[in-house]
Motif scaffolding. Structure first.
Motif, PDB file in Angstrom:
ATOM      1  N   VAL A   1      15.757  25.920 -54.143  1.00  0.00           N
ATOM      2  CA  VAL A   1      16.150  25.261 -52.889  1.00  0.00           C
ATOM      3  C   VAL A   1      15.112  25.512 -51.805  1.00  0.00           C
ATOM      4  O   VAL A   1      14.726  24.607 -51.062  1.00  0.00           O
ATOM      5  CB  VAL A   1      17.529  25.776 -52.442  1.00  0.00           C
ATOM      6  N   ASP A   2      14.634  26.763 -51.729  1.00  0.00           N
ATOM      7  CA  ASP A   2      13.592  27.075 -50.735  1.00  0.00           C
ATOM      8  C   ASP A   2      12.357  26.239 -50.980  1.00  0.00           C
ATOM      9  O   ASP A   2      11.745  25.700 -50.053  1.00  0.00           O
ATOM     10  CB  ASP A   2      13.181  28.550 -50.814  1.00  0.00           C
TER      11      ASP A   2
ATOM     12  N   GLN B   1       9.681  19.299 -48.741  1.00  0.00           N
ATOM     13  CA  GLN B   1      10.059  18.143 -47.937  1.00  0.00           C
ATOM     14  C   GLN B   1       9.609  18.273 -46.504  1.00  0.00           C
ATOM     15  O   GLN B   1       9.266  17.287 -45.858  1.00  0.00           O
ATOM     16  CB  GLN B   1      11.581  17.961 -47.974  1.00  0.00           C
ATOM     17  N   LYS B   2       9.610  19.510 -46.012  1.00  0.00           N
ATOM     18  CA  LYS B   2       9.282  19.679 -44.595  1.00  0.00           C
ATOM     19  C   LYS B   2       7.775  19.720 -44.378  1.00  0.00           C
ATOM     20  O   LYS B   2       7.259  19.199 -43.406  1.00  0.00           O
ATOM     21  CB  LYS B   2       9.910  20.987 -44.086  1.00  0.00           C
ATOM     22  N   ASN B   3       7.064  20.395 -45.255  1.00  0.00           N
ATOM     23  CA  ASN B   3       5.662  20.697 -44.988  1.00  0.00           C
ATOM     24  C   ASN B   3       4.665  19.958 -45.855  1.00  0.00           C
ATOM     25  O   ASN B   3       3.567  19.688 -45.417  1.00  0.00           O
ATOM     26  CB  ASN B   3       5.399  22.194 -45.198  1.00  0.00           C
TER      27      ASN B   3
ATOM     28  N   MET C   1      12.136  23.367 -52.491  1.00  0.00           N
ATOM     29  CA  MET C   1      12.376  21.962 -52.192  1.00  0.00           C
ATOM     30  C   MET C   1      12.309  21.716 -50.685  1.00  0.00           C
ATOM     31  O   MET C   1      11.705  20.751 -50.223  1.00  0.00           O
ATOM     32  CB  MET C   1      13.781  21.597 -52.712  1.00  0.00           C
ATOM     33  N   GLU C   2      12.911  22.626 -49.931  1.00  0.00           N
ATOM     34  CA  GLU C   2      12.877  22.489 -48.468  1.00  0.00           C
ATOM     35  C   GLU C   2      11.457  22.521 -47.962  1.00  0.00           C
ATOM     36  O   GLU C   2      11.058  21.741 -47.104  1.00  0.00           O
ATOM     37  CB  GLU C   2      13.635  23.657 -47.825  1.00  0.00           C
ATOM     38  N   ASP C   3      10.684  23.475 -48.496  1.00  0.00           N
ATOM     39  CA  ASP C   3       9.294  23.614 -48.074  1.00  0.00           C
ATOM     40  C   ASP C   3       8.522  22.341 -48.392  1.00  0.00           C
ATOM     41  O   ASP C   3       7.753  21.827 -47.584  1.00  0.00           O
ATOM     42  CB  ASP C   3       8.660  24.818 -48.797  1.00  0.00           C
TER      43      ASP C   3
END
Lengths: 344, 322
Positions: free
Chosen positions: B76-77, B83-85, B79-81
């Motif tokens: 999850v971390d 999508q955001k960065n 994936m977030e990274d």
């Protein structure tokens, strides 16, 4: 491991790692004698290692202008490029496709079949660089490195005399005449060409290593012509891997020279045949690994009975060809004898 | 791996008593600490008179070791990274953007290989101009062959911003061109120095502002730095190549940069050019592209040799105007 990045020998790196120094921050506050004791090496070697380690911890805290030392922005380089003068080749057509002539701070490779005029062009440039700036030169000296023995002093004198006549003719028209330049005789052109004769590849590499020191003592050198760069590497080289390493190292040193002292480096190269896509092509010698070692490449070729120069590789110039001729006075524009109208 | 003696200055609990206790068991450095059997060490420590201090010291060393590795991340971390960065940067070249599904991805190292005069430098200059203009990001251009041409960058910027062939305003041009920094390096150690300085600069920017300005690092060409050292006796050349790439990958991931490196080609089987630098290089970049130019024209062909999420073998054509 960060000590792998230091330019020291593998044995010293091994000693550093086994003594526990794997990161550069550990070296930063160490004295040479302490390091020498720990690693069991001489103090001179320890001092050498510490000098190579970068000085950590000095982060630029000056807010606005975060430029790493040694970098230039593209905007500054644009202005520098506009101020850069070029060396004329004495043929207006070739100068036009080159954007004014051979440029400084770049390595230009000129290749062609034997007899096309590479040495003539090299000699012409060595003479032209000595012309004053308003005549298309840089007012500097030339270094000519001859590997094949094709440098003829009588021809240089002939070209220098023709250059001198042209300069006089131009100066007679213009009113501004520098007293210094009028005093130049054709023989003075010979004095400003520094000639080195190289007979083996080791001599060639040694000379190029030495050029850094030589040019820092002779700051008025503005062009280095190497004729030809590949001659000693083409025959009898058993170890191909060694040849690739030596050539790429040499290419980097020449690039560094060109940039550091702001001079033009012109390399003359021979051609060979290459088998590709089912047929034989003429291509510059030494293969693909050398072909990226120059900034610009000009190929000289025959088109019917005329000589043409073609820009093969350049970061900023368009691909174009121009005709030229080799006359008794040197390289000049091609005055076509053909009576037919040329289609543009 | 520091010796325990050196850690004493920072952590006074590792006093000479503890050090001699460890020395008796053959533990002099943190590395020895990791290798030896911790349970027997703890058991021995409990039998000593000052067992509490020794236990504290052992815990202190373990705490130091724990702080040194990268934090654990779960899917999850990541994936977030992503999508955001880790967005894509358009290269300015439609065919290439189409092939790479958007452009160069931040956090990845892309290699562009091609024979001489096949357009690698032109593509690098075009990408630098596009990223500086469209993405308003800083570009670090590391040039090994004096082929960075500011005039060409200005021409590209004029083409990108005003397709109707008007001139760009000098003030805007200056601002965009000031964000492209060019370094000339001529050996691999200087390149390490430049990347080292860049790393401290980026660390400082993240510390102060939480984000860094730079978006793209271009190294043109990395093969001319590696070829002089590769293949000689000993594997130092290969070690330097691998450590250079691992530093670039680290910078790309931590600071969300895209990295573009160029490589030349050598003759392969049947006369078809293949990328240089050998077999061990092939695994290092994330994305590998092979470029070629149709003779004497402005049309370029590029094919995908390796990509983490697109099938290899795809090809595309594009044109770079003068």
């Amino acid at each position: 491991m960060e000590v792998g990045r230091l330019p020291i020998s593998a044995a010293l790196k091994g000693k550093l790692v086994s003594a526990g120094y794997t990161s550069l921050s550990l070296l930063s506050s160490l004295s040479p004698s302490h390091l020498a004791r720990d690693l069991n090496i001489s103090e001179n070697e320890a001092l050498d290692i510490l000098n190579h380690a970068p000085h950590d911890g000095r982060i630029d805290t000056s807010g606005g202008h975060h430029i790493i030392s040694g970098a230039q922005t593209a905007w500054d380089m644009l202005h520098e490029e506009e101020l850069l003068t070029r060396i004329t080749t004495s043929s207006v057509d070739i100068d036009n496709i080159l954007g004014g002539g051979i440029s400084c701070r770049e390595v230009t490779e000129i290749g062609g079949v034997p007899g096309i005029g590479k040495t003539q062009l090299g000699i012409q440039l060595a003479v032209n660089v000595q012309l004053p700036v308003h005549c298309g030169g840089l007012g500097g000296k030339a270094i000519y490195i001859d590997t094949e023995g094709s440098f003829m002093v009588e021809r240089v004198l002939q070209i220098a005399e023709a250059c001198w006549d042209d300069m006089l003719a131009n100066n007679a028209i213009s009113q501004n005449v520098h007293a210094g330049q009028v005093g130049m005789q054709p023989k003075d052109f010979l004095e400003n060409i520094l000639y080195f004769r190289v007979c083996s590849y080791t001599e060639q590499i040694a000379l190029i290593n030495y050029l850094d020191k030589f040019i820092s003592e002779h700051r008025d050198v503005k062009i280095v012509v190497v004729d030809s760069i590949t001659f000693h590497f083409r025959q009898d080289f058993e170890d191909m891997a060694l040849r690739t390493r030596l050539l790429s190292g040499m290419a980097l040193k020449l690039m560094k020279l060109a940039k550091k002292f702001c001079l033009a480096v012109v390399l003359l190269n021979q051609v060979t045949t290459k088998y590709a896509e089912g047929s034989f092509h003429l291509t510059l010698a030494l293969g693909d690994s050398w072909s990226h070692a120059c900034t610009n490449r000009i190929i000289l070729y025959w088109n019917g009975n005329e000589r043409y120069a073609y820009i093969d590789k350049s970061p900023s110039l368009r691909s174009a060809s121009a005709p030229y001729a080799v006359t008794a006075r040197g390289i000049r524009n091609n005055v076509s004898n053909c009576k037919r109208i040329k289609l543009m | 791996m520091a010796s325990l003696k050196r850690l004493e200055t920072e952590f006074p609990i590792l006093d000479p008593d503890f050090q001699s206790f460890c020395a008796l068991r053959g533990i002099f450095t943190v590395q020895d600490f990791l290798i030896r059997d911790l349970q027997s060490l703890v058991a021995d420590a409990e039998q000593q008179p000052s067992s509490e201090r020794f236990m504290q010291a052992i815990n202190q060393v373990l705490y130091v070791i724990d702080g040194l590795h990268q934090p654990w991340l779960n899917g999850v971390d990541l994936m977030e990274d992503a999508q955001k960065n880790k967005h894509v940067l358009s290269t300015g070249c439609e065919g290439m953007d189409f092939l790479l599904r958007g452009g160069l991805r931040r956090g990845q190292v892309t290699e562009l290989a091609g024979p001489s005069s096949s357009g690698k430098t032109q593509f690098c200059l075009l990408t630098a101009s596009t990223v500086a203009y469209k993405h308003m990001g800083g570009v670090i251009y590391i040039d090994t062959g004096n082929s960075f041409s500011a005039k060409r960058i200005a021409r590209f910027l004029n083409q990108i911003s005003c397709p109707a062939s008007e001139e760009m305003q000098p003030r805007v041009l200056q601002e965009v061109m000031n964000s492209i920094l060019c370094h000339s390096v001529y050996d691999i150690f200087s390149m390490f120095d430049v990347l080292h300085c860049l790393e401290s600069k980026l660390k400082y920017q993240v510390m102060c502002r939480g984000d860094n300005d730079e978006r793209l690092i271009i190294i043109d060409s990395i093969s001319s730095l590696i070829t002089p050292i590769l293949g000689s006796s000993g594997s130092q050349g290969r070690a330097l190549m691998v450590s250079a790439m691992s530093l670039l990958k680290k910078l790309a991931h931590e600071y969300n940069l895209a990295v573009l490196v160029t490589n030349h080609t050598v003759g392969g089987d049947g006369g078809i050019p293949k990328p240089a630098l050998g077999e061990s290089w092939k695994t290092l970049p994330h994305v590998r592209l092979l470029l070629s130019r149709d003779c004497g024209s402005n049309t370029y062909q590029v094919s995908l040799l390796k990509h983490p999420s697109i099938a290899s073998g795809k090809a595309a054509k594009f044109i770079i105007n003068d």
